[in-house]
Design a protein around this motif. Structure first.
Motif, PDB file in Angstrom:
ATOM      1  N   ASN A 145       0.917  -1.122  -0.153  1.00 53.59           N
ATOM      2  CA  ASN A 145       0.169   0.024  -0.094  1.00 53.59           C
ATOM      3  C   ASN A 145       0.794   1.213  -0.185  1.00 53.59           C
ATOM      4  N   HIS A 170      -8.587  -1.685  -3.598  1.00 58.83           N
ATOM      5  CA  HIS A 170      -8.304  -1.842  -5.006  1.00 58.83           C
ATOM      6  C   HIS A 170      -6.957  -1.057  -5.517  1.00 58.83           C
ATOM      7  N   MET A 171      -6.535  -1.360  -6.633  1.00 60.70           N
ATOM      8  CA  MET A 171      -5.320  -0.957  -7.190  1.00 60.70           C
ATOM      9  C   MET A 171      -5.323   0.552  -7.456  1.00 60.70           C
ATOM     10  N   TYR A 173      -3.060   2.910  -9.980  1.00 56.39           N
ATOM     11  CA  TYR A 173      -2.102   3.297 -10.769  1.00 56.39           C
ATOM     12  C   TYR A 173      -1.883   4.641 -11.299  1.00 56.39           C
ATOM     13  N   CYS A 203      -8.460   0.941 -10.234  1.00 58.99           N
ATOM     14  CA  CYS A 203      -8.982  -0.287 -10.756  1.00 58.99           C
ATOM     15  C   CYS A 203     -10.298  -0.979 -10.376  1.00 58.99           C
ATOM     16  N   HIS A 220       2.483   2.082  -8.762  1.00 59.73           N
ATOM     17  CA  HIS A 220       1.226   1.561  -8.338  1.00 59.73           C
ATOM     18  C   HIS A 220       1.135   1.147  -7.067  1.00 59.73           C
ATOM     19  N   ARG A 221      -0.207   0.971  -6.385  1.00 59.85           N
ATOM     20  CA  ARG A 221      -0.183   0.780  -4.825  1.00 59.85           C
ATOM     21  C   ARG A 221      -1.753   0.453  -4.687  1.00 59.85           C
ATOM     22  N   MET A 222      -1.739  -0.429  -3.666  1.00 56.10           N
ATOM     23  CA  MET A 222      -3.064  -0.841  -3.089  1.00 56.10           C
ATOM     24  C   MET A 222      -3.522   0.301  -2.406  1.00 56.10           C
TER      25      MET A 222
END
Length: 273
Positions: A145, A170-171, A173, A203, A220-222
């Motif tokens: 995250n 969710h991701m 980006y 996402c 990207h990250r959560m």
């Protein structure tokens, strides 16, 4: 410094093989395909709503043992590879339209890095930023995250196996964040840096939605939420490096006849057979 040199070595010596185009399957028209390819090349990510709607239901039924016991007090990140997967379902999940998008984006044949993996992402905490991530028990990044890059040359797509909205994990980006020159801290970026310099793709979408992205060079990250969880399948590709054949084999791939698989799909399985 060692990590930076490791990354450069992977980029330099990763195998690069030309690919042969195959006819599109019925899931996309030529016009749709070209639109998604242009978007993918520009942003490093595309999201296609409900692309695998039918397959999502089949995957949930096939792997009900993995998904059926999600409990509120069992908040964690769970992942399973080494799946026994029916040949016809595997052929459709290993979608040649998406595989060809990845090949054209990368300008080389893409190979499965591992068998498809199932994931349950259940953080149990609200989203945190780079300002306070070190103050929590999740500072080790177990849920990824924080903005980061993956293994060099890793490209992939994820299939959502339940509806995922803005209030679900969710991701995120960072569009157009593809890195070509890597500094000392090449694999991570702060929340503040990303928000200042890039636009984000969330996402999310209904069950069966797929997002295709370049995780090896795009940040990207959560995004975490406390109450909800995400269920997904991921399919990972590289041009031939970092193959996980021994740790993530497909249990019954040796029994498959590959009926109906096109040449692009068959070639992508080279290192897992």
């Amino acid at each position: 410094m060692l990590k930076k040199e490791f990354y450069k070595i992977h980029l330099r010596y990763s195998q690069r093989k030309a690919f042969r185009k195959v006819p599109l399957n019925a899931k996309l028209t030529s016009e749709q395909y070209n639109k998604y390819l242009a978007e993918f090349k520009a942003n490093g990510i595309i999201v296609i709503d409900s692309y695998f709607a039918q397959e999502a239901d089949e995957l949930l039924k096939e792997y009900d043992y993995f998904f059926k016991d999600i409990k509120k007090d069992d908040k964690d990140y769970k992942r399973i590879f080494s799946l026994s997967i029916k040949e016809d379902l595997f052929r459709r999940v290993l979608d040649s339209n998406l595989l060809q998008l990845l090949c054209e984006y990368s300008e080389s044949q893409q190979y499965l890095r591992a068998s498809p993996g199932l994931n349950i992402t259940y953080p149990g905490f609200a989203d945190i930023t780079s300002k306070n991530i070190g103050e929590t028990k999740y500072r080790d990044g177990g849920f990824a995250n924080f903005y980061h890059l993956d293994t060099p040359n890793l490209r992939q797509y994820h299939i959502l196996l339940k509806d995922v909205g803005m209030d679900d994990p969710h991701m995120l980006y960072a569009r157009k964040s593809k890195q070509k020159h890597f500094g000392l801290h090449y694999r991570i970026a702060s929340e503040e840096y990303v928000e200042t310099n890039y636009e984000l793709t969330h996402c999310v979408g209904p069950k069966g939605t797929v997002y295709v992205f370049d995780g090896g060079s795009g940040l990207h990250r959560m995004y975490a939420t406390e109450e909800n969880y995400r269920m997904s399948m991921d399919i990972m590709f590289t041009p031939g490096n970092s193959i996980l054949k021994e740790s993530c084999p497909i249990v019954n791939i040796g029994e498959m006849k590959f009926d109906g698989f096109d040449e692009l799909q068959k070639e992508s399985l080279k290192y897992l057979k």
